[in-house]
Design a protein around this motif. Structure first.
Motif, PDB file in Angstrom:
ATOM      1  N   UNK A 147       0.785  -1.144   0.116  1.00 38.02           N
ATOM      2  CA  UNK A 147      -0.158  -0.064   0.049  1.00 38.02           C
ATOM      3  C   UNK A 147       0.885   1.331  -0.089  1.00 38.02           C
ATOM      4  N   UNK A 148       0.761   1.869  -1.052  1.00 39.66           N
ATOM      5  CA  UNK A 148       1.544   3.351  -1.229  1.00 39.66           C
ATOM      6  C   UNK A 148       1.234   4.274  -0.151  1.00 39.66           C
ATOM      7  N   UNK A 149       1.625   4.543   0.758  1.00 41.98           N
ATOM      8  CA  UNK A 149       1.342   5.563   1.868  1.00 41.98           C
ATOM      9  C   UNK A 149       2.205   6.914   1.627  1.00 41.98           C
ATOM     10  N   UNK A 150       2.542   7.416   2.748  1.00 45.68           N
ATOM     11  CA  UNK A 150       3.201   8.743   2.841  1.00 45.68           C
ATOM     12  C   UNK A 150       3.553   8.965   4.329  1.00 45.68           C
ATOM     13  N   UNK A 151       4.740   9.654   4.365  1.00 49.24           N
ATOM     14  CA  UNK A 151       5.269   9.936   5.901  1.00 49.24           C
ATOM     15  C   UNK A 151       4.376  10.876   6.497  1.00 49.24           C
ATOM     16  N   UNK A 152       3.340  11.615   5.542  1.00 45.84           N
ATOM     17  CA  UNK A 152       2.255  12.527   6.155  1.00 45.84           C
ATOM     18  C   UNK A 152       1.069  11.650   6.772  1.00 45.84           C
ATOM     19  N   UNK A 153       1.189  10.395   6.698  1.00 42.72           N
ATOM     20  CA  UNK A 153       0.458   9.388   7.412  1.00 42.72           C
ATOM     21  C   UNK A 153       0.867   9.313   8.846  1.00 42.72           C
ATOM     22  N   UNK A 158       4.244  13.880  12.895  1.00 43.21           N
ATOM     23  CA  UNK A 158       3.415  14.927  12.415  1.00 43.21           C
ATOM     24  C   UNK A 158       3.884  16.131  13.355  1.00 43.21           C
ATOM     25  N   UNK A 159       4.765  17.159  12.963  1.00 47.57           N
ATOM     26  CA  UNK A 159       4.911  18.550  13.573  1.00 47.57           C
ATOM     27  C   UNK A 159       4.685  19.641  12.729  1.00 47.57           C
ATOM     28  N   UNK A 160       3.886  19.607  11.872  1.00 52.13           N
ATOM     29  CA  UNK A 160       3.602  20.708  10.823  1.00 52.13           C
ATOM     30  C   UNK A 160       1.984  20.915  11.048  1.00 52.13           C
ATOM     31  N   UNK A 161       1.141  19.891  11.416  1.00 49.21           N
ATOM     32  CA  UNK A 161      -0.216  20.106  11.347  1.00 49.21           C
ATOM     33  C   UNK A 161      -0.742  19.981   9.843  1.00 49.21           C
ATOM     34  N   UNK A 162      -1.936  20.632   9.833  1.00 54.15           N
ATOM     35  CA  UNK A 162      -2.506  20.816   8.294  1.00 54.15           C
ATOM     36  C   UNK A 162      -2.546  19.465   7.712  1.00 54.15           C
ATOM     37  N   UNK A 163      -2.816  19.469   6.243  1.00 53.38           N
ATOM     38  CA  UNK A 163      -2.960  18.436   5.453  1.00 53.38           C
ATOM     39  C   UNK A 163      -4.088  17.351   6.079  1.00 53.38           C
ATOM     40  N   UNK A 164      -5.342  18.166   6.619  1.00 59.75           N
ATOM     41  CA  UNK A 164      -6.206  16.989   7.117  1.00 59.75           C
ATOM     42  C   UNK A 164      -6.565  15.890   6.145  1.00 59.75           C
TER      43      UNK A 164
END
Length: 244
Positions: A147-153, A158-164
């Protein structure tokens, strides 16, 4: 590997995967799915008879049964060795004050629900491959789901917030990966989540640090090394394990 299925294969990372597999003769049969076939993907198919292009909108799960039948027509009773759930969508940096319900729903539908339901539909083919290749270790040469995921997952990083929309959908995909790895263990099917790095694609943008070729080469080098103890892990394209 005898067979690989890649969703979202008409551009970006998915197209890069197709190019890598055909160039290096890594699979006897490559199944590339997309909503609209790009000219570049068609050209590759004309030059490589091992590449089969199937039209698929991953948000329409009613087409999954037909896809399974198309694969079976090519593979017979050999099943499917490797499923790469690559198709995905993203939104721009979305702060809490700006996030919209439709963004959340679209990201969740494409990035989470589709990989779960497509895997469910193709489990019989993965089981066929796993049973037929009992002499091989649990691996992509037997039966595997990436499953191609992302570090944003990653919740921990998560130290930036956003990208909900994107963060939530990829975190949910990681949770699904873990459950799949447990549920499919008895069938000797390996399941892992993978972060491709920040790649220069339409989705990643021009400021990304990796080109497609470097990412894809790393992904397949890592996939080829995966064994049973790696099932259920969240990995970077270079094999580094990432925190949930």
């Amino acid at each position: 590997m005898k067979s690989v299925l890649i969703t979202g294969a008409n551009r970006g990372l998915g197209l890069g995967m197709v190019k890598y597999l055909t160039k290096h003769n890594k699979a006897e049969n490559i199944f590339a799915t997309c909503r609209t076939t790009s000219e570049e993907l068609q050209n590759i198919a004309q030059a490589h008879k091992t590449l089969h292009i199937f039209n698929l909108d991953v948000t329409n799960s009613e087409n999954y049964v037909n896809l399974s039948s198309l694969i079976s027509k090519v593979m017979g009773s050999q099943g499917l060795n490797l499923l790469i759930n690559n198709a995905g969508v993203t939104t721009k940096f979305t702060k809490l004050s700006l996030v919209k319900t439709e963004q959340l729903l679209e990201n969740l539908t494409v990035n989470t629900i589709a990989p779960i339901m497509l895997t469910k539909a193709l489990v019989p083919l993965l089981k066929q491959a796993a049973e037929l290749n009992q002499d091989k270790p649990v691996s992509a040469n037997r039966a595997a789901v990436i499953n191609m995921s992302s570090i944003l997952g990653s919740i921990a990083q998560n130290d930036q917030g956003g990208f909900y929309p994107y963060r939530c959908s990829k975190a949910a995909l990681n949770a699904a990966t873990k459950s799949m790895s447990i549920d499919l263990k008895k069938d000797q099917i390996l399941v892992a989540s993978m972060h491709p790095g920040w790649v220069k694609t339409d989705m990643g943008g021009k400021n990304a640090t990796l080109d497609v070729e470097t990412s894809v080469s790393g992904i397949f080098n890592t996939v080829e090394k995966l064994r049973e103890p790696d099932s259920g892990k969240f990995l970077q394209y270079d094999g580094t394990e990432l925190p949930w």
